[in-house]
Design an enzyme around this catalytic site. Structure first.
Site, PDB file in Angstrom:
ATOM      1  N   GLY A 259       0.524  -1.675  -0.458  1.00 42.65           N
ATOM      2  CA  GLY A 259       0.197  -0.094   0.091  1.00 42.65           C
ATOM      3  C   GLY A 259       0.786   1.200   0.234  1.00 42.65           C
TER       4      GLY A 259
ATOM      5  N   HIS B  18       4.157   1.131  -7.656  1.00 42.59           N
ATOM      6  CA  HIS B  18       3.859   0.360  -7.257  1.00 42.59           C
ATOM      7  C   HIS B  18       2.417   0.635  -9.039  1.00 42.59           C
ATOM      8  CE1 HIS B  18       4.085   1.381  -3.876  1.00 42.59           C
ATOM      9  NE2 HIS B  18       4.743   0.028  -3.617  1.00 42.59           N
TER      10      HIS B  18
ATOM     11  N   GLY C 139       9.430  -4.952  -8.992  1.00 38.82           N
ATOM     12  CA  GLY C 139      10.003  -3.876  -9.181  1.00 38.82           C
ATOM     13  C   GLY C 139      11.086  -4.191  -9.197  1.00 38.82           C
TER      14      GLY C 139
END
Ligand code: AMP
Length: 294
Positions: free
Chosen positions: A41, A47, A161
């Protein structure tokens, strides 16, 4: 499904892993290809770039949002970790994602009555060194939850990532023992200053954020040295250290590794392929980054 699950416009929020698992199963039954983006989050463009890649390459995108206590070796870091669920939902909805799932530690690990009873998985050889040294137990916490997340979602392409490159290696090794998970590694998204986007950047003062761009400068200097023919690990590390030192940041590591062999180098080694890795603290906020050399 439990009563509090709700549909926010076009995105569905399922607030427990069991509901998420049945949603994924149903979609696969309809021959939908699922792209999965695991996150903690406090979402930013890094993201969202994973969500966009997942959207391009799959029929449906699901995103998990779970601040995983198992991977925090420092309780204060866990407590201060930024959280903004409503904003996360809006951003994922804008990207056209289909489902978000959340859960509690008890829902992910129903057999454990307390944290100590959770059966921690081993993180494998890529967990050795760098983050593994500075955050003991971190990667065991990562693989323990990621395995649960993969079990929940089932067959999918999972997007990670490059910013957390060592984590990518650890997770790729984990998936060798799990069927049907394709790992896709996406490039690091940076701020204009070169600073890699990170949820933790929001904890930096404007001055600290400006100083933090020295990480990118140090990585680029190692890159330049490599392009000029430097292959000695100590010389490449030394270049990064001197740049970071002039900025007065606390260095945890600034080093290079051969990403294929993943062993600490010997001083006389000359590298064939290399990646530079940095971890520093600014105002006690820990930041990491890395860059392929050459
Ligand atoms: P986190 O929420 O920090 O666990 O990150 C969730 C995923 O987003 C991980 O796969 C990270 O590597 C990835 N990620 C975090 N920051 C970036 C970034 N700046 N660029 C690309 N991916 C990122």
């Amino acid at each position: 499904m439990s009563g509090s699950n709700n549909k926010v416009a076009t995105i569905i929020h399922l607030n427990n892993p069991d509901d998420a698992a049945s949603w994924c199963k149903t979609q696969r039954g309809r021959r939908k290809k699922i792209g999965f983006v695991p996150t903690m989050g406090a979402l930013h463009d890094g993201h969202l770039s994973l969500a966009r890649a997942a959207k391009r390459e799959n029929d449906l995108v699901c995103v998990s949002i779970f601040v995983n206590p198992l991977q925090f070796n420092n309780p204060e870091d866990l407590e201060n970790y930024p959280r903004d669920f409503d904003r996360d939902v809006r951003q994922l909805e804008n990207e056209g994602c289909d489902m978000i799932f959340t859960g509690t530690l008890t829902q992910f690990f129903p057999d454990a009555h307390k944290l100590e009873e959770i059966n921690m998985l081993e993180a494998g050889r890529y967990a050795l060194g760098l983050e593994g040294d500075y955050r003991p137990g971190h990667f065991a916490g990562v693989v323990t939850i990621v395995e649960r997340l993969f079990n929940t979602v089932g067959q999918c392409s999972a997007y990670f990532g490059e910013k957390d490159f060592q984590q990518c290696l650890v997770i790729r090794e984990l998936t060798e023992s799990i069927n049907g998970i394709d790992i896709i590694i996406c490039p690091t998204i940076r701020e204009d200053s070169g600073l890699a986007m990170s949820s933790r950047n929001s904890l930096l003062s404007p001055q600290a954020r400006e100083r933090a761009s020295v990480i990118y400068q140090a990585l680029c200097t190692a890159q330049d040295a490599w392009n000029n023919g430097e292959r000695r690990p100590h010389a490449l590390s030394g270049t990064m250290h001197s740049i970071l030192k002039t900025a007065g940041v606390d260095i945890e590591y600034a080093t290079v590794r051969d990403p294929n062999r993943w062993i600490a180098f010997e001083s006389e080694d000359s590298l064939d392929s290399a990646r530079a890795f940095i971890a520093i603290r600014i105002d006690d906020i820990r930041l990491i980054d890395n860059m392929k050399l050459g």
